[in-house]
Design a protein around this motif. Sequence first.
Motif, PDB file in Angstrom:
ATOM      1  N   GLY A 141       0.808  -1.216   0.000  1.00  0.00           N
ATOM      2  CA  GLY A 141       0.000   0.000   0.000  1.00  0.00           C
ATOM      3  C   GLY A 141       0.831   1.249   0.000  1.00  0.00           C
ATOM      4  O   GLY A 141       0.401   2.291   0.508  1.00  0.00           O
ATOM      5  N   ASN A 142       2.036   1.198  -0.602  1.00  0.00           N
ATOM      6  CA  ASN A 142       2.973   2.312  -0.507  1.00  0.00           C
ATOM      7  C   ASN A 142       3.896   2.290  -1.720  1.00  0.00           C
ATOM      8  O   ASN A 142       4.423   1.231  -2.079  1.00  0.00           O
ATOM      9  N   PHE A 143       4.088   3.447  -2.355  1.00  0.00           N
ATOM     10  CA  PHE A 143       5.005   3.552  -3.484  1.00  0.00           C
ATOM     11  C   PHE A 143       6.404   3.889  -2.966  1.00  0.00           C
ATOM     12  O   PHE A 143       6.685   5.021  -2.592  1.00  0.00           O
ATOM     13  N   LEU A 144       7.264   2.890  -2.927  1.00  0.00           N
ATOM     14  CA  LEU A 144       8.627   3.096  -2.460  1.00  0.00           C
ATOM     15  C   LEU A 144       9.462   3.838  -3.504  1.00  0.00           C
ATOM     16  O   LEU A 144       9.193   3.734  -4.700  1.00  0.00           O
ATOM     17  N   PRO A 145      10.505   4.565  -3.077  1.00  0.00           N
ATOM     18  CA  PRO A 145      11.418   5.177  -4.056  1.00  0.00           C
ATOM     19  C   PRO A 145      12.015   4.153  -5.011  1.00  0.00           C
ATOM     20  O   PRO A 145      12.178   4.426  -6.205  1.00  0.00           O
ATOM     21  N   ASP A 146      12.343   2.938  -4.496  1.00  0.00           N
ATOM     22  CA  ASP A 146      12.892   1.898  -5.361  1.00  0.00           C
ATOM     23  C   ASP A 146      11.864   1.411  -6.375  1.00  0.00           C
ATOM     24  O   ASP A 146      12.229   0.987  -7.483  1.00  0.00           O
ATOM     25  N   TYR A 147      10.585   1.440  -6.009  1.00  0.00           N
ATOM     26  CA  TYR A 147       9.512   1.074  -6.945  1.00  0.00           C
ATOM     27  C   TYR A 147       9.503   2.036  -8.128  1.00  0.00           C
ATOM     28  O   TYR A 147       9.478   1.621  -9.292  1.00  0.00           O
ATOM     29  N   VAL A 148       9.544   3.323  -7.830  1.00  0.00           N
ATOM     30  CA  VAL A 148       9.516   4.340  -8.889  1.00  0.00           C
ATOM     31  C   VAL A 148      10.786   4.272  -9.723  1.00  0.00           C
ATOM     32  O   VAL A 148      10.742   4.394 -10.955  1.00  0.00           O
ATOM     33  N   ARG A 149      11.932   4.050  -9.050  1.00  0.00           N
ATOM     34  CA  ARG A 149      13.191   3.938  -9.790  1.00  0.00           C
ATOM     35  C   ARG A 149      13.165   2.746 -10.743  1.00  0.00           C
ATOM     36  O   ARG A 149      13.552   2.860 -11.913  1.00  0.00           O
ATOM     37  N   LEU A 150      12.704   1.595 -10.250  1.00  0.00           N
ATOM     38  CA  LEU A 150      12.626   0.409 -11.090  1.00  0.00           C
ATOM     39  C   LEU A 150      11.678   0.626 -12.258  1.00  0.00           C
ATOM     40  O   LEU A 150      11.983   0.257 -13.402  1.00  0.00           O
ATOM     41  N   PHE A 151      10.535   1.223 -11.989  1.00  0.00           N
ATOM     42  CA  PHE A 151       9.576   1.500 -13.061  1.00  0.00           C
ATOM     43  C   PHE A 151      10.207   2.402 -14.119  1.00  0.00           C
ATOM     44  O   PHE A 151      10.071   2.159 -15.325  1.00  0.00           O
ATOM     45  N   HIS A 152      10.890   3.441 -13.674  1.00  0.00           N
ATOM     46  CA  HIS A 152      11.509   4.394 -14.594  1.00  0.00           C
ATOM     47  C   HIS A 152      12.561   3.707 -15.472  1.00  0.00           C
ATOM     48  O   HIS A 152      12.599   3.897 -16.698  1.00  0.00           O
ATOM     49  N   GLU A 153      13.402   2.874 -14.857  1.00  0.00           N
ATOM     50  CA  GLU A 153      14.440   2.179 -15.619  1.00  0.00           C
ATOM     51  C   GLU A 153      13.835   1.146 -16.564  1.00  0.00           C
ATOM     52  O   GLU A 153      14.263   1.027 -17.720  1.00  0.00           O
ATOM     53  N   ALA A 154      12.839   0.397 -16.077  1.00  0.00           N
ATOM     54  CA  ALA A 154      12.272  -0.686 -16.877  1.00  0.00           C
ATOM     55  C   ALA A 154      11.509  -0.170 -18.092  1.00  0.00           C
ATOM     56  O   ALA A 154      11.403  -0.882 -19.099  1.00  0.00           O
ATOM     57  N   ARG A 383       5.305  -7.137  -7.534  1.00  0.00           N
ATOM     58  CA  ARG A 383       4.976  -8.231  -8.435  1.00  0.00           C
ATOM     59  C   ARG A 383       3.745  -7.963  -9.304  1.00  0.00           C
ATOM     60  O   ARG A 383       3.523  -8.679 -10.280  1.00  0.00           O
ATOM     61  N   VAL A 384       2.942  -6.949  -8.976  1.00  0.00           N
ATOM     62  CA  VAL A 384       1.785  -6.642  -9.829  1.00  0.00           C
ATOM     63  C   VAL A 384       2.022  -5.383 -10.656  1.00  0.00           C
ATOM     64  O   VAL A 384       1.108  -4.902 -11.326  1.00  0.00           O
ATOM     65  N   MET A 385       3.233  -4.822 -10.619  1.00  0.00           N
ATOM     66  CA  MET A 385       3.532  -3.618 -11.395  1.00  0.00           C
ATOM     67  C   MET A 385       3.265  -3.838 -12.877  1.00  0.00           C
ATOM     68  O   MET A 385       2.587  -3.034 -13.534  1.00  0.00           O
ATOM     69  N   LEU A 386       3.791  -4.925 -13.433  1.00  0.00           N
ATOM     70  CA  LEU A 386       3.638  -5.192 -14.860  1.00  0.00           C
ATOM     71  C   LEU A 386       2.167  -5.367 -15.225  1.00  0.00           C
ATOM     72  O   LEU A 386       1.686  -4.784 -16.212  1.00  0.00           O
ATOM     73  N   PHE A 387       1.437  -6.146 -14.437  1.00  0.00           N
ATOM     74  CA  PHE A 387       0.013  -6.378 -14.714  1.00  0.00           C
ATOM     75  C   PHE A 387      -0.775  -5.073 -14.720  1.00  0.00           C
ATOM     76  O   PHE A 387      -1.544  -4.800 -15.641  1.00  0.00           O
ATOM     77  N   ASN A 388      -0.568  -4.251 -13.697  1.00  0.00           N
ATOM     78  CA  ASN A 388      -1.302  -2.986 -13.618  1.00  0.00           C
ATOM     79  C   ASN A 388      -0.961  -2.061 -14.779  1.00  0.00           C
ATOM     80  O   ASN A 388      -1.846  -1.425 -15.373  1.00  0.00           O
ATOM     81  N   MET A 389       0.322  -1.971 -15.131  1.00  0.00           N
ATOM     82  CA  MET A 389       0.719  -1.060 -16.192  1.00  0.00           C
ATOM     83  C   MET A 389       0.219  -1.530 -17.557  1.00  0.00           C
ATOM     84  O   MET A 389      -0.132  -0.710 -18.413  1.00  0.00           O
ATOM     85  N   GLU A 390       0.166  -2.827 -17.767  1.00  0.00           N
ATOM     86  CA  GLU A 390      -0.391  -3.319 -19.032  1.00  0.00           C
ATOM     87  C   GLU A 390      -1.883  -3.044 -19.109  1.00  0.00           C
ATOM     88  O   GLU A 390      -2.412  -2.758 -20.203  1.00  0.00           O
ATOM     89  N   LEU A 391      -2.581  -3.103 -17.974  1.00  0.00           N
ATOM     90  CA  LEU A 391      -3.999  -2.718 -17.962  1.00  0.00           C
ATOM     91  C   LEU A 391      -4.160  -1.247 -18.306  1.00  0.00           C
ATOM     92  O   LEU A 391      -5.038  -0.863 -19.090  1.00  0.00           O
ATOM     93  N   ILE A 392      -3.325  -0.405 -17.711  1.00  0.00           N
ATOM     94  CA  ILE A 392      -3.405   1.028 -17.983  1.00  0.00           C
ATOM     95  C   ILE A 392      -3.166   1.307 -19.454  1.00  0.00           C
ATOM     96  O   ILE A 392      -3.883   2.099 -20.088  1.00  0.00           O
ATOM     97  N   CYS A 393      -2.153   0.659 -20.024  1.00  0.00           N
ATOM     98  CA  CYS A 393      -1.878   0.862 -21.449  1.00  0.00           C
ATOM     99  C   CYS A 393      -3.041   0.377 -22.315  1.00  0.00           C
ATOM    100  O   CYS A 393      -3.406   1.020 -23.313  1.00  0.00           O
ATOM    101  N   ARG A 394      -3.623  -0.760 -21.937  1.00  0.00           N
ATOM    102  CA  ARG A 394      -4.711  -1.311 -22.747  1.00  0.00           C
ATOM    103  C   ARG A 394      -5.927  -0.395 -22.771  1.00  0.00           C
ATOM    104  O   ARG A 394      -6.534  -0.186 -23.822  1.00  0.00           O
TER     105      ARG A 394
END
Length: 398
Positions: A141-154, A383-394
């Motif tokens: 339930g929290n967006f960590l700095p490492d979460y945002v960094r990983l998302f940005h790099e990926a 672990r649900v980052m990819l799933f959520n982002m693919e939903l957003i894109c779709r």
Amino acid sequence: MLTIEQFLLLVFTTILILGLGLYLWLRRPPPPERLPPRPTVPPVKYPVVTLKWMDDIPFHESAVLGQQTPQWRERMTQVGNTLKKSSVSQIYFLHGTFVGSDPFNVLPPFKNLMPSLAEQWEQIIEGKMKRAVDRLARDLGNFLPDYVRLFHEATGGDIPCQTLHWSSANHHWGRLQGALRLIEDLHQRFPEGPEGRILLIGHSHARQVFALFTQLLTDGPLGQELWKAIDEEQLGTTDLPLIARRLSHGYYDFVTLGGPLRYPFAGTDRMRFLHLVNHRGKGELAENMLNLWTTAGGDYVQQWGCPGSDTLATTHKERVVNRKLDALLGKGIDTRVWVHTVANKLRVGDVGQTILVDYGDQGGFKINCIPTVFGHGIYTRYRVMLFNMELICRYFYE
């Protein structure tokens, strides 16, 4: 009778004065900007979609891009390409209640007691509290700095990504402060107005921050009343309404994750809304309300955060403001209203696209309500980052 010298002096002085006047007139500052507001449009509600999360691509919990599987990296790269092709120019991640920079609302009384000292220490205290929350909650339930960094790099590292911290106080005024902070941050990044599309992803009561943000950007009745309350209480700078008017001409895509149904959105032809809710059941209403220990029904906090569930502000001024905002935004603290609203079991709001997702965090016979925060913490897990982002894109960009 003027002599020739006096006449030439008079002519020269006249030309000099006229020239100086013309120069000052040409150098005059432009008139105050008066942008027309974006026209509001009736909220559109799309048919509800029901999905089940499939953990088909494993995620390495190290949160290091190089340690993820080639399939995960490839699909996140595709997400980044889709966002870039859709002209997404900025991505915001907003946390919900109790995981922000002042979750227990301790700074307002500190400011009242020692205003000069609080001004020097406010940012330091906020930073320390947020880091403590991050260590405790991690990605639950929290967006960590490492979460945002990983998302940005990926996603390729081309689109600026950031978290926007707000106090996360559980009352009207705390959320209104969050909306004002979002306006100020956007203005700092886009002084002339946003370029491209702005993607805003918010967990829990960040939905209310987004709703207030849309109201402040439009010229509807509720937005006007909110600006009036802000002005009366001197809650923001005098140029904020003009800044909001300028920002209203941008394009915004709002994604809410487990957002309780509270404040109304004000839609324009440049805003889109997508809502993801952790849900298990046959219909659109919340089910298994008594099986919360095993999270059999999905996200229980999304139900409990309804009208009437606010906590008491820590200063007299904030309590006065919250009582005024009750008339505009609904009851903040009212047990009777809260019980009645929870009993309605509503999952789906009246604007945008809602997707009811079974994220597979049900405990079965296992008591798992605490490690899942009653089904409310799943949305921000790595672990649900990819799933959520693919939903957003779709639903937004494909």
